[in-house]
Design an enzyme around this catalytic site. Structure first.
Site, PDB file in Angstrom:
ATOM      1  CG  ASP A  31      49.501  42.628  24.900  1.00  0.00           C
ATOM      2  OD1 ASP A  31      48.482  43.356  24.877  1.00  0.00           O
ATOM      3  OD2 ASP A  31      49.194  41.411  25.038  1.00  0.00           O
ATOM      4  CD  GLU A  70      43.178  41.120  26.231  1.00  0.00           C
ATOM      5  OE1 GLU A  70      42.173  40.984  26.995  1.00  0.00           O
ATOM      6  OE2 GLU A  70      44.221  40.514  26.200  1.00  0.00           O
ATOM      7  CG  ASP A 106      48.366  39.841  28.038  1.00  0.00           C
ATOM      8  OD1 ASP A 106      48.629  39.103  26.984  1.00  0.00           O
ATOM      9  OD2 ASP A 106      47.361  40.314  28.485  1.00  0.00           O
ATOM     10  CB  SER A 107      50.595  35.112  25.244  1.00  0.00           C
ATOM     11  OG  SER A 107      51.546  35.793  24.349  1.00  0.00           O
ATOM     12  CD  GLU A 119      42.922  35.726  21.347  1.00  0.00           C
ATOM     13  OE1 GLU A 119      43.533  36.712  21.550  1.00  0.00           O
ATOM     14  OE2 GLU A 119      43.157  34.697  21.755  1.00  0.00           O
ATOM     15  CE  LYS A 123      47.719  42.404  21.925  1.00  0.00           C
ATOM     16  NZ  LYS A 123      46.662  42.031  22.912  1.00  0.00           N
TER      17      LYS A 123
HETATM   18  O1  KIV Z   1      49.271  38.345  24.257  1.00  0.00           O
HETATM   19  C1  KIV Z   1      49.238  37.921  23.242  1.00  0.00           C
HETATM   20  O2  KIV Z   1      50.072  37.205  22.944  1.00  0.00           O
HETATM   21  C2  KIV Z   1      48.293  38.412  22.393  1.00  0.00           C
HETATM   22  C3  KIV Z   1      48.211  37.626  20.898  1.00  0.00           C
HETATM   23  C4  KIV Z   1      47.803  36.156  21.114  1.00  0.00           C
HETATM   24  C5  KIV Z   1      47.431  38.718  20.060  1.00  0.00           C
HETATM   25  O3  KIV Z   1      47.467  39.024  22.578  1.00  0.00           O
END
Ligand code: KIV
Length: 266
Positions: free
Chosen positions: A84, A116, A45-46, A183, A114
């Site tokens: 994510d 959080e 989600d970055s 992280e 993934k």
């Molecule tokens: O969103 C992302 O890129 C991440 C990584 C930095 C682990 O969660």
């Protein structure tokens, strides 16, 4: 070469082989990462920050994540593609979590998601795993919790905070996660968690003792300058190269150098 699976992650940990992960959000860079032999590509989600130019990861939507994950999956032959789960795609209810997590596999070609969070997402992870959706957990600095955490700060620095992270990690293993991203936590704490867990840890700003490492593609390639945490390492400066190339193209058009007869039809 067969696609990398969750079992391959566990095997790598057992054999003390490092797991490599990088983010990607589009076809050409996903293809390059796959060709480089990276084990797993995270459609993070970055992308809200490095692709969409937003200040945090919070605004990116499920539909946008699916759009980018589909594109990445199309480019990848061997790496595991991980979707994510964006903010509010799993916090509201377990039903929502499974529906949204399932979209990454059903519509977008990912083979894992993934998510959080620590103990607070135990029931969501359990439900995903029960629905045959492999899950990577993510603790320590959690960018979706930026407003609670008060900034992008190193986590687990006090004894209490460290103990809570160790407990969270154990709960996430019990819930069924097959790996955990750590992280921005001190390297000794990351080592302790890595040694205690049966599943691999993937570090970002968590030191060298994790079972694997993940970085944001745009940081690795020098394509994102707005924010550079201490833990990133730039392996190229593509921003500079792209700038030079486009400036040269502009100059050549203005001076009548491009196109020449070589790029023209008779
Ligand atoms: O969103 C992302 O890129 C991440 C990584 C930095 C682990 O969660």
């Amino acid at each position: 070469m067969p696609k990398i699976t969750a079992n391959a992650f566990l095997q790598k940990k057992a054999e003390h082989q490092k797991i490599t992960m990088i983010t990607a959000y589009d076809y050409p860079f996903a293809m390059i990462a796959d060709e480089a032999g990276i084990d797993a590509i995270l459609v993070g989600d970055s992308l809200a920050m490095v692709v969409q130019g937003l200040d945090t990861t919070l605004p990116v939507t499920m539909d946008e994540m699916i759009y980018h994950t589909k594109i990445v999956s199309r480019a990848v032959k061997n790496a595991m593609v991980i979707g994510d789960m964006p903010f509010l795609s799993y916090q509201i209810s377990v039903e929502d979590t499974v529906r949204n997590g399932g979209r990454f596999l059903k519509e977008a070609g990912a083979s894992a998601v993934k998510i959080e969070g620590g103990a607070e997402v135990k029931k969501q992870i359990k439900a995903l795993v029960e629905a045959d959706i492999p899950v990577i957990a993510h603790i320590g600095l959690m960018p979706q919790a930026i407003h609670r955490m008060g900034g992008y700060k190193v986590q687990g620095k006090t004894q209490d905070a460290a103990e809570r992270l160790i407990e969270d990690a154990q709960i996430l293993v019990e819930a069924g996660a097959f790996a955990i991203v750590l992280e921005a936590i001190p390297l000794d704490l990351a080592r302790r968690i890595t040694d205690e867990l049966v599943i691999p840890t993937i570090g970002i700003g968590a030191g060298p003792h994790c079972d694997g490492q993940v970085l944001v593609m745009h940081d690795v390639l020098g394509l994102y300058e707005r924010f550079a945490p201490k833990f990133i390492k730039r392996y190229a400066n593509l921003k500079e190269q792209a700038l030079k190339a486009i400036q040269t193209y502009k100059e050549e058009v203005e001076k009548g150098i491009f196109p020449s007869t070589e790029q023209s039809f008779q």
